[in-house]
Design a protein around this motif. Structure first.
Motif, PDB file in Angstrom:
ATOM      1  N   PRO B   8       0.835  -1.201   0.000  1.00 28.24           N
ATOM      2  CA  PRO B   8       0.000   0.000   0.000  1.00 28.24           C
ATOM      3  C   PRO B   8       0.876   1.260   0.000  1.00 28.24           C
ATOM      4  N   ALA B   9       0.431   2.263  -0.719  1.00 29.59           N
ATOM      5  CA  ALA B   9       1.218   3.485  -0.851  1.00 29.59           C
ATOM      6  C   ALA B   9       1.468   4.135   0.501  1.00 29.59           C
ATOM      7  N   SER B  10       0.616   3.827   1.478  1.00 28.90           N
ATOM      8  CA  SER B  10       0.790   4.444   2.795  1.00 28.90           C
ATOM      9  C   SER B  10       2.047   3.936   3.490  1.00 28.90           C
ATOM     10  N   LEU B  11       2.581   2.797   3.054  1.00 29.22           N
ATOM     11  CA  LEU B  11       3.780   2.256   3.693  1.00 29.22           C
ATOM     12  C   LEU B  11       5.020   2.935   3.124  1.00 29.22           C
ATOM     13  N   LYS B  12       5.837   3.492   4.021  1.00 23.23           N
ATOM     14  CA  LYS B  12       7.029   4.233   3.587  1.00 23.23           C
ATOM     15  C   LYS B  12       8.299   3.387   3.714  1.00 23.23           C
ATOM     16  N   VAL B  13       8.316   2.490   4.676  1.00 24.74           N
ATOM     17  CA  VAL B  13       9.547   1.728   4.960  1.00 24.74           C
ATOM     18  C   VAL B  13       9.354   0.248   4.658  1.00 24.74           C
ATOM     19  N   VAL B  14       8.230  -0.310   5.132  1.00 21.10           N
ATOM     20  CA  VAL B  14       7.957  -1.724   4.870  1.00 21.10           C
ATOM     21  C   VAL B  14       7.857  -1.940   3.360  1.00 21.10           C
ATOM     22  N   GLY B  15       8.570  -2.948   2.875  1.00 21.09           N
ATOM     23  CA  GLY B  15       8.561  -3.219   1.435  1.00 21.09           C
ATOM     24  C   GLY B  15       9.719  -2.588   0.689  1.00 21.09           C
ATOM     25  N   MET B 496       9.945  -2.154  10.796  1.00 21.07           N
ATOM     26  CA  MET B 496       8.558  -2.106  11.291  1.00 21.07           C
ATOM     27  C   MET B 496       8.401  -1.019  12.353  1.00 21.07           C
ATOM     28  N   ALA B 497       9.445  -0.827  13.186  1.00 20.62           N
ATOM     29  CA  ALA B 497       9.388   0.251  14.175  1.00 20.62           C
ATOM     30  C   ALA B 497       9.393   1.608  13.477  1.00 20.62           C
ATOM     31  N   ALA B 498      10.262   1.750  12.472  1.00 20.16           N
ATOM     32  CA  ALA B 498      10.354   3.023  11.745  1.00 20.16           C
ATOM     33  C   ALA B 498       9.021   3.347  11.080  1.00 20.16           C
ATOM     34  N   THR B 500       6.037   2.376  11.977  1.00 17.12           N
ATOM     35  CA  THR B 500       5.016   2.702  12.979  1.00 17.12           C
ATOM     36  C   THR B 500       5.244   4.076  13.589  1.00 17.12           C
ATOM     37  N   LEU B 501       6.538   4.386  13.828  1.00 14.41           N
ATOM     38  CA  LEU B 501       6.848   5.668  14.461  1.00 14.41           C
ATOM     39  C   LEU B 501       6.813   6.814  13.455  1.00 14.41           C
ATOM     40  N   GLY B 502       6.958   6.486  12.163  1.00 15.18           N
ATOM     41  CA  GLY B 502       7.045   7.533  11.156  1.00 15.18           C
ATOM     42  C   GLY B 502       8.450   8.103  11.042  1.00 15.18           C
ATOM     43  N   LEU B 503       9.456   7.275  11.329  1.00 11.99           N
ATOM     44  CA  LEU B 503      10.847   7.718  11.225  1.00 11.99           C
ATOM     45  C   LEU B 503      11.478   7.116   9.974  1.00 11.99           C
ATOM     46  N   PRO B 504      12.496   7.797   9.416  1.00 11.64           N
ATOM     47  CA  PRO B 504      13.272   7.134   8.354  1.00 11.64           C
ATOM     48  C   PRO B 504      14.059   5.977   8.964  1.00 11.64           C
ATOM     49  N   ILE B 505      14.322   4.924   8.175  1.00 11.24           N
ATOM     50  CA  ILE B 505      14.958   3.717   8.698  1.00 11.24           C
ATOM     51  C   ILE B 505      16.327   4.024   9.303  1.00 11.24           C
ATOM     52  N   GLU B 506      17.010   5.045   8.762  1.00 10.71           N
ATOM     53  CA  GLU B 506      18.358   5.362   9.257  1.00 10.71           C
ATOM     54  C   GLU B 506      18.337   5.858  10.704  1.00 10.71           C
TER      55      GLU B 506
END
Lengths: 291, 757
Positions: B8-15, B496-498, B500-506
């Motif tokens: 889904p487009a709403s996912l920024k990090v997962v995938g 998954m934490a990033a 959920t929190l809305g943080l970049p993976i870095e």
């Protein structure tokens, strides 16, 4: 490995002297010796590392003949363009041994003197008619490669003798060599069977000389003279190749072990000898085309 | 490499495919594996092992070893004290602790070559080696048996005189090597066979194979003067090591702290203990830290392979290809002690298919081999080899496309499995269809080449997990995981934490904690970590988000219902407030004034793990004069739910396929007539090397994300080792022109079958 002494002589004389000590072992690349020491199969008191002896790791060409130092590494052989061109079968055989890291150390001298029946470079050297230059307490001698191994782990080198170099004769015109081995995988394995063939053709393409050697089908690599004789006088036609296969199968006297059954080894030795003979012939023909 | 179902487009990090956080340490050598740990005063431990396949220990004399200067401790089985209590859940099956202890140090008898009988700790490796030679063990050598069928035969040497087959009524009066008989089934099998239009049958065997992890078992144990101990080790579960070590030495759990090292592969084989209780017993005896490291030879001799097997199978079908009944008998080697995964073999055998009438019988059989350990989808690959070979026979007999035949018989949601579970969230049919549509399946084969197809199933599990999320004062976050990272889980946990929190993976790091620093967790096994521990991570992150919203509401003096959290920023939705959005960074910086540190830990028992299905396609050719097989092209498709880190999921599919190809072609334990292992090295135990395989193509089928996981994850690590055995064997059988029923399909065996040998 407690109590092992290490010596790195700078001269042949010093090495010969050191090797007369009881419990002394020669080390060239060490790719067999160090592993055997680590697992406790051999417990030398003194390790004599040959690599500091001048020239022992070198390769030089003399009037078309090659002198290959006993400790020259597989990598050095692979990088020597003239040698690769003249004796591709030997270089290919040497380069099949182990990984890239092992190639930086493993040597022809070690491969022969470790005396494994499955040593890859040995059938190729025998097929090529290579000889060994040996120095010992009683001076120097030169013998064919096939005279060195007598059984697994056993050689004809006397106490104090050191294999210094291999001599490859000046190659006759229209000569080609090849080595093939069978392993279940593609690398990092030990030959279930190996076969080296060297053939010389005349201008018409007829075989005038041939040597065939097979590995891992007897306690030592075998020079199968009948197999070579089967090719001489032929153009390596099907009949000659069938005779070659029969001669190899007749000479093979393998054991069944974890790496293969006797029956399988015998059949595959014949197959590989035929295939190597055809590669060697093609190389010999190309050799003629360039010459 | 995906089936086109984009997350889904709403996912920024997962995938997405970020660089693995543990990668640099591993390629630069900074990662600390089990053998890398050192302590001042540390001693070298070594284990004395049985030279016999089967023998009674008449006497162990350790006096000379103890007197050798430099030897600080010697222990034997008498130094272990298995406490009271039941079995321990060890990854995918329960472990009988008495057996685990007797496997660590023999008690009364040795059951295989390499079975540990004593251990020493000394001031140098040389002295430790000498001390082993000074230990005198007197054996009464007994007849041995290594083959599973021979072990079941009347008159076979019996290993355990107290082994009376479980699952048989009345209880047998004679001890035997059959630890347990498992029976499961349904319907009218005899009736279905009587009415069958087509029947196929066969007898299949597979060899015992080792997990082949690169890192040998290793640990350091330090007994404290106050009785509190620390163990550093490489394992698939620090809590499991703690539980087993505590039980074997009869110690309270709280007196042992286990610190997980980096792990160099496990594949299930590190869900038990071999060294840790021994090292701690040595350390207890001398008061100094003791390191024990297995050699590769010890790994092969004395750590778990998975079962070799022998199986009989019959299928009944209509002439249209509908399978109406199946019966199957599975006999699995357990090694020296009970506990083969034969029950899992029975459960998974027909889990891909909707078969009305089933009769399965499984025998768990001991023999003079090392005790088996879990190996990637334990028990399933062997059963699938027989089932998928038989289905291939059926397809050939009916001249049906092998995928169409499988689609016709495939399970659908709502179907009942033979073990009672209801099929849910399955995408087996979609996976079969994805393969059928893939260019590989449509590609023309060259002369002398053949294609094999096979499917596979694995349950995947959930279970107990813990995780914490800590927000740092500068707006980054740390995830504390309870599971050793063997397949890239630090990356997926952080992702998954990033998300959920809305943080970049870095800005999110993940660490694996010791047994005192995080709540309990089951082991890294059963393809459970991304699902179960991932669920704990997401719930902890959600708690953190709730806390951040509360802090924002407090700052704005608004109702928390009016605080929206999106992309790491709190926005005030109360139109009466003129409040600027607050980022996670801004909220973190003010945490001291809004209630203190921002962190949450969640412990849960994750339910709703979804099973996975795989379909593999293998093209190969055989040298007709040597019998040597070359794999030309290989594609692995799998129902993965949703791939959190697609590159890692692809890696799991490729790795499973590679191990399965090795199982099919060359891997086996070679025993001599004395029951001694002839090939205890990577030279002669032939796992595939990189050049043996083509690039393995993957198809990630994301048609059915798991609704029971916050991001749709299903376990993915085990399914891919299930199909390859039959995928390879089906292609080889097609070329040879006869059904190849015995693994490994080594060159000699194939040449003989082709009439050349």
């Amino acid at each position: 490995m407690s109590g092992v002494e290490y010596l790195s002589p700078g001269s042949v004389a010093e090495a010969v002297r050191a090797l007369q000590v009881d419990g002394a072992r020669v080390m060239a690349g060490g790719t067999d010796l160090l592993v055997q020491m680590r697992i406790g199969r051999t417990k030398p008191k003194l390790v004599v590392d040959l690599k500091r002896i001048p020239g022992i790791a070198g390769i030089r060409e003399e009037d078309g003949a090659f002198i290959i130092g006993a400790a020259a590494s597989g990598a050095a052989l692979g990088e020597h363009e003239a040698l690769r061109k003249a004796w591709p079968g030997i270089v290919e055989a040497a380069n099949l041994i182990g990984s890239t890291q092992i190639q930086g150390r493993a040597s022809l001298g070690g491969n022969l003197c470790n005396a494994s029946p499955a040593a890859d470079s040995v059938p190729a050297l025998i097929a090529a008619g290579a000889t060994c230059v040996i120095v010992g307490p009683n001076g120097e001698r030169e013998v064919p490669v096939e005279a060195i191994q007598v059984g697994p782990g056993k050689t004809t080198l006397a106490n104090g003798e050191v294999l210094l170099a291999f001599r490859l004769p000046k190659r006759a015109a229209h000569t080609g060599d090849a080595y093939l081995r069978l392993i279940p995988r593609t690398e990092m394995d030990i030959a279930v069977v190996g076969a080296g063939v060297c053939v010389t053709l005349d201008a018409s393409g007829k075989c005038i000389a041939a040597r065939v050697s097979v590995g891992a089908v007897a306690p030592t690599a075998l020079l199968v003279e009948a197999a070579g004789a089967a090719l001489v006088g032929s153009s390596l036609d099907d009949a000659a190749l069938t005779n070659l296969e029969a001669a190899v199968a007749a000479a093979a006297r393998p054991i069944s072990d974890k790496r293969g059954t006797a029956e399988y080894r015998t059949k595959v030795a014949a197959v590989l000898a035929r295939r190597a003979a055809l590669i060697a012939r093609d190389r010999a023909q190309k050799d003629g085309a360039k010459a | 490499m995906s089936d086109g179902n984009q997350p889904p487009a709403s996912l920024k990090v997962v995938g997405t495919r970020p660089i693995r956080p543990d990668g640099v340490d591993k390629v630069t050598g900074r990662a600390q594996f089990g053998a890398d740990f050192h302590l001042p005063g540390m001693l070298t431990g070594r284990i004395k092992r049985s030279p016999h396949a089967h023998a009674r220990i008449v006497k162990i004399d350790i006096s000379a070893a103890e007197k050798r200067p430099g030897v600080k401790a010697v222990v034997t089985g008498a130094d272990l004290d298995v406490g009271a209590g039941g079995d321990i859940e060890a990854g995918e099956h329960a472990a009988a602790m008495k057996d685990v202890a007797a496997n660590c140090l023999a008690s009364g008898k040795v059951f295989y070559q390499g079975h540990a009988v004593a251990a020493v700790a000394a001031t140098s490796p040389e002295i430790a080696a000498e001390a082993l030679d000074l230990i005198e063990v007197t054996y009464e050598v007994l007849p041995h048996v290594v083959d599973v069928d021979e072990a079941m035969a009347p008159g076979a040497p019996v290993l355990h005189d107290d082994m009376f087959t479980k699952g048989v009524t009345p209880k047998p009066t004679k001890a035997s090597n059959v630890a347990q008989k498992h029976v499961m089934g349904r319907g009218d099998v005899a009736g279905a066979f009587a009415a069958a239009e087509v029947v196929v049958e066969g007898r299949y065997t597979t060899a015992a194979v080792h997990q082949g992890y690169i890192e040998p078992h290793a640990c350091v144990a330090a007994w404290g003067a106050d009785g509190q101990s620390t163990i550093w080790c490489s394992s698939q579960g620090q809590f499991l090591v703690r539980a087993m070590t505590a039980r074997i030495l009869n110690l309270p759990l709280s007196d042992i702290k286990v610190i997980p090292a980096e792990i160099g592969g496990g594949f299930g084989g590190k869900t038990t203990v071999y060294l840790e209780p021994v090292a701690l017993a040595l350390s207890r005896k001398c008061g100094r830290p003791v390191k024990l490291v297995m050699s590769r030879e010890e790994v092969f001799l004395a750590s778990g392979p998975t079962s070799g097997s022998s199986m009989d199978i019959r299928l009944a079908a209509t002439k249209d290809g509908k399978i109406t009944a199946a019966e199957m008998t599975l006999r699995y080697q357990a090694g020296a002690f009970a506990g083969s995964p034969v029950n899992l073999g029975c459960m998974t055998a027909f889990a891909c298919y909707d078969v009305e009438n089933l009769a399965l019988v499984g025998y768990d059989v001991v023999s003079n081999r090392p005790k088996v350990a879990a190996y990637r989808a334990p028990g399933a690959p062997m059963a699938a080899f027989a089932v998928e070979s038989a289905i291939d026979d059926l397809a050939r007999k009916l001249k049906m496309d092998p995928i169409d035949l499988r689609i016709l018989n495939a399970v659908k949601d709502g179907a009942k499995t033979v073990y009672g579970a209801t099929v849910r969230y399955s995408a087996f049919i979609e996976t079969l269809e994805a393969v059928k549509a893939h260019p590989h399946y449509k590609a023309k084969l060259g002369p002398g080449q053949a294609r094999g197809v096979a499917a596979g199933f694995w349950f995947n599990i959930g279970g107990e997990s813990s995780a914490a999320v800590h927000v740092d004062e500068d707006g980054g976050a740390t995830v504390v995981s309870s599971n050793p990272d063997i397949g890239g889980s630090r990356a997926s946990m952080a992702m998954m934490a990033a998300e959920t929190l809305g943080l970049p993976i870095e800005r999110v790091r993940c660490t694996v904690a010791d047994t005192t620093s995080i709540g309990f967790s089951g082991s890294t096994g059963g393809s459970r970590v991304t699902f179960a521990t991932g669920m704990a991570v997401v719930e902890a992150a959600q708690k953190v988000v709730a806390d951040l919203r509360r802090r924002a509401a407090q700052t704005w003096e608004c109702d928390i219902a009016h605080v929206e959290w999106k992309d790491g920023v709190a926005t005030c939705l109360d139109p009466s407030k003129d409040a600027k959005p607050l980022s996670l960074k801004a909220l973190a910086g003010k945490s001291a004034k809004t209630g203190g540190p921002i962190a949450a830990e969640v412990s849960l028992n994750a339910q709703g793990a979804a099973a996975g299905y795989g379909v593999h396609v293998c093209d190969l050719e055989i040298d007709p004069e040597t019998g040597r097989t070359t794999i030309l092209r290989y594609t692995a498709a799998q129902d993965v739910g949703r791939a959190i880190h697609p590159a890692y999921v692809e890696g799991q599919l490729q790795g499973g396929a590679a191990q399965g190809v090795g199982w099919a072609l060359n891997e086996e334990y070679v025993y001599n007539s004395n029951g001694l292992l002839d090939n205890a090295s990577f030279l002669d135990y032939r796992m595939p090397v990189a050049s043996d395989l083509p690039m393995i193509d993957t198809i990630l089928v994301e048609a059915k994300p798991n609704p029971r996981h916050p991001y749709g994850a299903k376990g993915v690590g085990e399914v891919p080792i299930v199909p390859p055995l039959a995928a390879v064997a089906n292609a080889i059988s097609a070329i040879v022109g006869q059904r190849m029923t015995s693994l490994p399909l080594s060159p000699a065996k194939v040449l003989a079958a082709m009439g050349g040998g």
